[in-house]
Design an enzyme around this catalytic site. Structure first.
Site, PDB file in Angstrom:
ATOM      1  N   PHE A  72      40.030  34.996  46.127  1.00  0.00           N
ATOM      2  CA  PHE A  72      40.186  34.975  47.585  1.00  0.00           C
ATOM      3  C   PHE A  72      41.102  36.056  48.149  1.00  0.00           C
ATOM      4  O   PHE A  72      40.761  36.726  49.136  1.00  0.00           O
ATOM      5  CB  PHE A  72      40.694  33.588  48.000  1.00  0.00           C
ATOM      6  CG  PHE A  72      40.882  33.397  49.480  1.00  0.00           C
ATOM      7  CD1 PHE A  72      39.795  33.222  50.316  1.00  0.00           C
ATOM      8  CD2 PHE A  72      42.158  33.380  50.037  1.00  0.00           C
ATOM      9  CE1 PHE A  72      39.973  33.034  51.678  1.00  0.00           C
ATOM     10  CE2 PHE A  72      42.345  33.191  51.399  1.00  0.00           C
ATOM     11  CZ  PHE A  72      41.251  33.012  52.224  1.00  0.00           C
TER      12      PHE A  72
ATOM     13  N   ASP B 289      38.595  31.925  43.493  1.00  0.00           N
ATOM     14  CA  ASP B 289      39.844  32.330  42.837  1.00  0.00           C
ATOM     15  C   ASP B 289      40.267  33.735  43.262  1.00  0.00           C
ATOM     16  O   ASP B 289      41.448  34.054  43.283  1.00  0.00           O
ATOM     17  CB  ASP B 289      39.679  32.330  41.308  1.00  0.00           C
ATOM     18  CG  ASP B 289      39.592  30.913  40.745  1.00  0.00           C
ATOM     19  OD1 ASP B 289      39.512  29.966  41.549  1.00  0.00           O
ATOM     20  OD2 ASP B 289      39.600  30.768  39.512  1.00  0.00           O
TER      21      ASP B 289
ATOM     22  N   GLY C 237      33.900  46.494  47.925  1.00  0.00           N
ATOM     23  CA  GLY C 237      34.637  45.626  48.848  1.00  0.00           C
ATOM     24  C   GLY C 237      36.092  45.587  48.451  1.00  0.00           C
ATOM     25  O   GLY C 237      36.832  46.545  48.624  1.00  0.00           O
ATOM     26  N   GLY C 238      36.520  44.475  47.813  1.00  0.00           N
ATOM     27  CA  GLY C 238      37.905  44.384  47.367  1.00  0.00           C
ATOM     28  C   GLY C 238      38.098  44.881  45.938  1.00  0.00           C
ATOM     29  O   GLY C 238      39.216  45.021  45.462  1.00  0.00           O
TER      30      GLY C 238
ATOM     31  N   GLY D 199      20.898  47.721  49.726  1.00  0.00           N
ATOM     32  CA  GLY D 199      21.495  48.386  50.876  1.00  0.00           C
ATOM     33  C   GLY D 199      22.967  48.014  50.977  1.00  0.00           C
ATOM     34  O   GLY D 199      23.526  47.423  50.047  1.00  0.00           O
TER      35      GLY D 199
ATOM     36  N   GLU E 194      23.957  42.520  44.957  1.00  0.00           N
ATOM     37  CA  GLU E 194      24.951  43.417  44.363  1.00  0.00           C
ATOM     38  C   GLU E 194      24.725  44.883  44.723  1.00  0.00           C
ATOM     39  O   GLU E 194      24.822  45.771  43.871  1.00  0.00           O
ATOM     40  CB  GLU E 194      24.972  43.223  42.828  1.00  0.00           C
ATOM     41  CG  GLU E 194      25.315  41.781  42.436  1.00  0.00           C
ATOM     42  CD  GLU E 194      25.460  41.555  40.921  1.00  0.00           C
ATOM     43  OE1 GLU E 194      25.565  42.541  40.179  1.00  0.00           O
ATOM     44  OE2 GLU E 194      25.483  40.378  40.503  1.00  0.00           O
TER      45      GLU E 194
ATOM     46  N   TYR F 215      33.189  25.614  33.753  1.00  0.00           N
ATOM     47  CA  TYR F 215      33.955  26.865  33.780  1.00  0.00           C
ATOM     48  C   TYR F 215      34.785  26.937  32.494  1.00  0.00           C
ATOM     49  O   TYR F 215      35.612  26.063  32.243  1.00  0.00           O
ATOM     50  CB  TYR F 215      34.858  26.824  35.006  1.00  0.00           C
ATOM     51  CG  TYR F 215      35.466  28.134  35.417  1.00  0.00           C
ATOM     52  CD1 TYR F 215      34.955  28.835  36.513  1.00  0.00           C
ATOM     53  CD2 TYR F 215      36.559  28.669  34.755  1.00  0.00           C
ATOM     54  CE1 TYR F 215      35.529  30.035  36.930  1.00  0.00           C
ATOM     55  CE2 TYR F 215      37.127  29.872  35.156  1.00  0.00           C
ATOM     56  CZ  TYR F 215      36.608  30.549  36.250  1.00  0.00           C
ATOM     57  OH  TYR F 215      37.168  31.738  36.661  1.00  0.00           O
TER      58      TYR F 215
END
Lengths: 558, 558
Positions: B207, B205, B138-139, B273, B269, B476
């Protein structure tokens, strides 16, 4: 003999409890008008005779029964015909018609009642070693056909009854989490929670006879789901016995540890193992819990109001609206009113509605619930009332809401009453996006009518919306008709028509009743053939010997 | 050459953008004190040289590349080394250390950029027919090691980049649902939604550089999840290409159609597919959106306040509190203040806190967000303020909240800056029930300190709580230290210690970063060995040839 109490072998609920309409003067005329059945002249069938019932011989060998007895104690394992019959079916209409019609295709061979998880593990291991089939059994309230053994099953079938595991094991008060044994029924666990100031907030119609393990296994939803969530939200952790070991999901508020195994077990209907314990979210019993009744001039206005409430800042605990037909039914089946209440309901309200220009045949009754602190509940009502008003609705106070709350769990008894009279009364429910609800409703009505025409009967169907979400809601249909010649065949025509209308109108096969065998034929149309293939891969891989409730949800290849 | 824009091959974000501290006078002294690194004298490494990078030869045959080109067009398929390197890793610290250290074990052999779902289907079918491996991309912002090809992979590896599928296809305004192509990055889709008055409400974060398909594939969570839910809640339907056909889950508000296939795909992940489209819940851009800052005298008081807020009738959109160390970091890394703001922050506030008897080393900063109608936002704040006050906290207004909001997405650049200086800076996050959070925090700190001692470095760790749920929250952790001799080995010692402390303290391996290869070693301790077995059964059954991103989440047997 084990001390676990069961429902009637031939119907819903406790022995000696049933539906009656002596105090509901509008009921008989309503039924006559709706399905052409005259309750005043119809003969009512008596309770079926157990002695006449044909039950196949148990396939369990004495050695195997002895092996199970060594695990649970001799008094907690049985091949008794009555117990085998009780564990053959759930309480779907098809189940009830078959048991009344002396149609038992395949009963479990042996019923076993373990006392704890270690015994469940021993039973599962023994069963898999013997290549037997295990069907977990909770309260037996299932209406999806999830409990019956496959009619062609040649192996020994064990009904594993969780009825002795019914304790609230521990409450983590800081986290609002309670560990509950899977066999705890609604009233069991709610009483144990209430005693310490907590509630689970999960109240399905089956509440009085269903278990937390069963809720998880079928993805149940309760009437206050708008506030408390569906069981998929409420269930935060669980334990499930599998061959050779127990799967343990510790309670977590959320996690990104891969595909959700928790969500694979939710809705798995016994196909992956035996759920022995569930950790659920619990909430402090709220200061206020009110259910208010409203009227809307028509269905479309009511639906639009519910949608707008779900999109607003208001967070009611219940949003429910009955269509015009169900509203008529609700009013007809109310207990007889007297005095001021009678005057209000029968004179003042109709006059008021007429003055507003409403058509009394179109009006829809709605119930909206508010829970929380007093100020919060009040504010939710204020926000909601403004939306109701905008859509032409009007509030009529808390009285009818309380009534709704009280009679909620009695509805299933009505089905047995109608069967006594030779009539079917059943339900089908679904969920769809807000933009599709009006069409789903319309198409289901048309499909049901077509089915009634095909059979040649005067049929009835009514509906309500409940369980609102941001993007849609559940539509719940109730239908009834008098059998002509072939109860099961005729029922299937109507039920199938409704289910087909669901999937043809972008709605799901069930919002909270699960799949079982009843909804299995439409699964591929619901989640696509590739979706079924992925689910099948899970079942095949996790249960290569098909020992766990085989043939349910997906029947393919079995 | 395809027009898809990528992040820097060696680090986070856009070319030419980086972290700098010239306007943050407290930063350098803070770093010196925390990890012993003197930014004023340290030498900063320059951008690594691509020419020096050793990249293995592509295993893709000319014939196979031609076959892919026939599907997507020659300009959208490439065996170019730069593109192969860009698609080798995500942006985890291990990824960045390795790419800076010239350690590329195995790059994809070919990168392909389909234009639509039909092309994805053709690529998948061709790949499976050729027994190639497909890794959806993706990114490229993943920090779980989900993107790298298995180092021993002998088959051709295809990086299937979804970067050309970035449209909001349709909005169902009535249902609040938007169909979005999987490759749409945060800013792409939010701009398209905002233009029509909608927001997805999902702001992780990452985004600015992550995609909706990636969010679903890794179970992402955004900073306003308290209001809008995690991606698992936001994602209502999806489409995923599988060999021979596309799996289609229509958008549904809820369903009980068996084990949730939607929840099997969430967090998968790439192992089941290629996700091509996601239907998400969208909301009207709220009238009010405020983030307020608060201070608490200490961590325990702040945690207890957050817990009580989650249990109350208040429904804030964000609940976040930093521990004392992270509070110190936040204040140190603020931009230089001037005039009245400086006077307030540096003189008035500390004086006020001292007068309350607070120890300034213990104070914790908290951010709480309110969204909705003006009256609603105001009321949420009022309810929350009362709880804050009860636990000794005090509000300091909206200013710092706005600051928090603005700098939110810049944090990952800091990691590259520290690497330039020879230091690790990374994150580990988890979730646990409320009753375990204090212990998780304590045990993680002890484990990190032990790891630092073992390495023999001065290390830093800080933490915040965010994402509150009824039964718990996310913790976190951010940690940093200066490498001594062996960056990857030393990093692993610290990271492993933290992850082990999570599972040993009833916390999960990740709240919203997924599993990949980074967290895979602890999966069995998180969901139990039987849980892993069930998940493995799903992967094996749904992908018998191990063609889809093999070795991720579960590495066993690969």
């Amino acid at each position: 003999m084990t001390a676990v109490k069961h429902m009637k072998w031939w119907g819903w609920g406790n022995e000696g409890v049933g539906f009656h309409h002596e105090d509901k003067p509008g009921f008989a005329p309503f039924v006559l008008q709706a399905v052409g059945l005259d309750l005043l002249t119809a003969t009512r069938a008596g309770e079926p005779s157990f002695a006449d019932l044909k039950v196949g011989k148990s396939k369990a060998t004495a050695a195997f029964v002895k092996q199970l007895a060594a695990i649970v104690g001799a008094e907690h394992v049985s091949t008794d015909d009555m117990l085998r019959v009780i564990h053959t079916y759930g309480k779907s209409l098809r189940d009830l018609v078959r048991i009344r019609g002396n149609q038992i295709q395949r009963s479990p061979d042996v019923v076993v009642y373990p006392a704890d998880e270690a015994q469940v593990q021993a039973i599962v291991d023994a069963a898999v070693a013997a290549d037997a089939v295990i069907i977990p059994f909770g309260g037996g309230s299932n209406i999806g056909g999830s409990l019956e053994p496959h009619r062609g099953e040649k192996r020994v079938v064990i009904s594993l009854d969780l009825g002795r595991l019914r304790e609230v094991v521990a409450i983590d008060a800081e986290s609002g989490l309670a560990r509950i044994q899977a066999g705890a029924q609604g009233p069991d666990l709610e009483a144990q929670l209430n005693a310490k100031g907590w509630t689970i907030g999960h109240f399905p119609d089956s509440f009085t006879h269903s278990t937390v393990g069963g809720w998880v296994a079928t993805r149940s939803s309760g009437m206050q789901s708008d506030k408390y969530g569906d069981i998929a939200d409420i269930c935060r952790g669980l334990r499930m016995v599998r061959p050779g070991g127990t799967l343990v999901l510790r309670p977590l508020p959320s996690t990104s540890s891969g595909p959700s195994v928790r969500e694979m077990i939710l809705g798995s209907e016994g196909r992956l193992g035996v759920i022995t314990e569930v950790t659920v979210q619990v909430h402090r019993v709220p200061e206020k819990r009110n259910i208010y009744a409203y009227f809307f001039p028509n269905w479309a206005a009511g639906i639009e109001a519910m949608r707008e409430i779900s999109e607003s800042d208001a967070t009611p605990s219940i949003t429910r609206i009955s269509d015009a037909r169900e509203t008529g039914f609700t009013l007809a089946t109310s207990k007889e009113r007297h005095g001021f209440s009678k005057f209000t309901a029968e004179t003042v309200l109709p006059a008021l509605m007429k003055r507003k220009g409403w058509n009394l045949d179109d009006i829809c009754i709605s119930f909206i619930g508010y829970e929380g602190g007093t100020a919060h509940a009040k504010r939710q009502k204020k926000l909601t009332d403004a939306i109701v008003k905008k859509h032409g609705g009007m509030g009529v106070g808390e009285g009818p809401g309380i009534l709704y709350d009280q009679k909620k769990f009695d509805t299933p008894y009505l089905r047995d009453f109608l069967l006594d009279m030779g009539a079917a009364g059943d339900v089908s429910e679904t969920a769809a996006p807000w933009s599709r609800l009006i069409d789903v409703h319309k198409n289901v009505y048309a499909a049901a009518q077509k089915a009634y025409d095909e059979i040649g009967v005067k049929g009835w169907i009514m509906s309500h919306l409940s369980h609102s979400y941001h993007s849609g809601a559940c539509l719940y249909f109730t239908f009834a008709f008098v059998f002509k010649n072939d109860p099961l065949g005729e029922y299937n025509i109507v039920k199938n028509a409704i289910q087909q209308a669901f999937v043809d109108t972008d709605a799901t096969i069930s919002h909270h009743h699960g799949v079982g065998r009843e909804h299995s034929p439409w699964l591929a149309e619901d989640i696509s053939p590739e979706g079924v293939a992925v689910m099948q891969a899970l079942f095949d891989g996790a249960d290569p010997g098909s020992n766990f409730n085989p043939g349910k949800i997906i029947d393919a290849g079995y």
